[in-house]
Structure formats: C-alpha cells, structure tokens
Design an enzyme around this catalytic site. Structure first.
Site, PDB file in Angstrom:
ATOM      1  N   GLU A  50       0.895  -1.160   0.000  1.00  0.00           N
ATOM      2  CA  GLU A  50       0.000   0.000   0.000  1.00  0.00           C
ATOM      3  C   GLU A  50       0.933   1.209   0.000  1.00  0.00           C
ATOM      4  OE1 GLU A  50      -2.986   1.825   3.135  1.00  0.00           O
ATOM      5  OE2 GLU A  50      -3.112  -0.351   3.103  1.00  0.00           O
ATOM      6  N   ASP A  61      -5.057  10.600   8.881  1.00  0.00           N
ATOM      7  CA  ASP A  61      -3.763  10.064   9.286  1.00  0.00           C
ATOM      8  C   ASP A  61      -3.277  10.645  10.603  1.00  0.00           C
ATOM      9  OD1 ASP A  61      -3.457   8.448   6.991  1.00  0.00           O
ATOM     10  OD2 ASP A  61      -2.954  10.226   5.826  1.00  0.00           O
TER      11      ASP A  61
END
Length: 279
Positions: A50, A61
């Site tokens: 990924e 995030d």
C-alpha cells in the site's frame, strides 16, 4: 479480468494464511529511498504494498503518516512521480499487488480519466481514497472499476449493519477494516473484538477483510492474523524509517533495512498465526 489483489488473496487463502499489507509513503524521505524500500518489501515478507500518495491535508492520518507526507512533499514528490515509482517497481516485480492510498484532491487536480489511465498502465491494482464516501461513487469509484482497478473501502467499528451494505457496494479487492475509532497509529486493536467484527462483515460480503490501524509488532500482527484475511501495518513502518533518518531528516545507510527488518518480523508473526475460521 482478475486483478493481482484478487489473485494474491486467493493464493493466500489456499495456503491458509493471512496477507501482510505494508504501508509506506511515496517519496519518503526521498524518491530513491522510497523506491528502494518498495522493491525490498516483497522479499522481506510483504504480500501487498500500500503506497501513500502524499497530500497537504491528510485528515485520517496520525502524526507519523502526516509527517511522512510532509517529508515527501518537501523532497518534491508529486502524484506523477508516485506513478513513476510504481512503473519502476513493476520492471522487477509483476506479481506483488500495489494499492495507492490517499485523498481525492490530488487525483481530481491530475484529472480522473488521465489518472486512471496512467495508474493502470503504471501497474497499480487498487485505490483507497479515504475522503470519498459511497454517495460519491460516480466521482472515482465507478470509473476506477470500469478501468479495471479495485476500489477498496474502509469499514470502521461505527459502521453498523444498516450502513455496511452501502460501504460494501462497489467495493472490490478487499475490505479494509479500521480496528479502532480515530486516526492511524493511535492505539492497539483488541484481537477478540476484531475477530468478531470481521465475522460480522463477512456475513455481508465474500471479499477478504484486511485489518489495520494500531498493529505495531509481530505479536499484534499474529493476533490479528488469526481472525482476518490480512493485516495492514503503516505507522510502525513509517516510524521505523523516521528513526533511521539523519538529524537533517535525510536517509541514512540504515533506512531501507530499518523498514525491511520490521517487515520480516511482522511477516513471521502473520505466518505463525493459527487461523480462526470466519467463513
């Protein structure tokens, strides 16, 4: 047409084990180091890569991945360079699946059709675009599926049975289950709760379920791998890379191995898991 993601998960299912999905940020801390890490990951034990597309406002995030994005952007990483990185990786590896993860804004600016054409020809297999809900499928999800790319959606502990079918609709490749509420790298997941959650999702879909957020070591990777089809590790790898950097934030001779050594440990954890039947 079957994608590399579908092929890989089917092969691992036949092997009776979960996949190790590794997240690294494209261009962190610079292009050359990032591609060297990507190329070394499959040998270290990563089953699916990924790769983060750096963005200035990465709201889902945590601090580690946000900082990685900042380092990458500072070093001149662009979406074009991220696709170039995939193309370069593919010269030596045509089997390992690659998923690009990020936000819609850079793709929108690049141009959706152009992006999908370029991503497909570079060798990208799937996309995770965290800020596009199912209600926006016309924007990117449906065109991506049409282009032959998997569109992977996130399900969370707050995704109830009423919402789940909408999340799973048009999802392909695998379902990414976010094991904790909050941002990436925040807390450790509870393996028991995760196994129950995976079983619940599987009542709604035949897709493999990979679990991420909060997996930091071989022990937690093994615990999650017992009840899931895949274990996703991101913040821990990004942290390992950061700790290898010089005071100026540049790559050191230890940067690639800092990441691959941890991946090798995680892979061992995943491979040693005894699978709990969730079918």
């Amino acid at each position: 047409m079957t994608t590399r993601i579908e092929t890989r998960f089917a092969a691992l299912k036949a092997e009776g084990r979960a996949a190790l999905v590794t997240f690294t940020m494209a261009g962190d801390p610079d292009y050359d180091t990032a591609i060297a890490i990507a190329k070394a990951l499959p040998k270290a034990g990563a089953d699916v890569l990924e790769i983060g597309m750096p963005f200035t406002d990465p709201m889902a995030d945590g601090p580690a991945i946000q900082a990685a994005g900042v380092r990458a952007l500072k070093a001149g990483q662009t979406l074009k360079k991220t696709l170039q990185m995939v193309r370069e990786f593919r010269k030596g590896d045509d089997a390992t699946p690659i998923v690009l993860m990020g936000y819609y804004n850079p793709i929108y600016i690049y141009g959706v059709d152009k992006f999908l054409t370029d991503a497909k020809s570079a060798g990208v297999d799937g996309l995770i675009v965290v800020d596009l809900p199912p209600e926006e499928d016309e924007e990117l999800c449906l065109p991506a599926l049409k282009a032959g790319l998997n569109f992977i959606r996130l399900a969370t502990p707050t995704t109830d049975d009423k919402r789940l079918p909408a999340v799973l609709n048009n999802t392909s490749g695998f379902v990414y289950y976010v094991s904790i509420t909050g941002i990436t790298g925040a807390a450790a997941p509870d393996a028991g709760k995760v196994t129950t959650a995976v079983a619940r999702i599987k009542r709604h879909t035949k897709l493999p379920v990979a679990v991420g957020f909060g997996v930091r070591n071989a022990e937690s990777a093994r615990a999650i791998a017992q009840g899931a089809d895949g274990v996703v590790v991101g913040s821990a790898l990004v942290d390992a890379l950061r700790q290898s950097l010089t005071k100026e934030g540049k790559a050191s001779s230890a940067s690639v191995t800092a990441v691959t050594d941890l991946v090798a440990q995680l892979a061992q954890g995943v491979r040693s898991a005894r699978r709990v039947a969730t079918e």
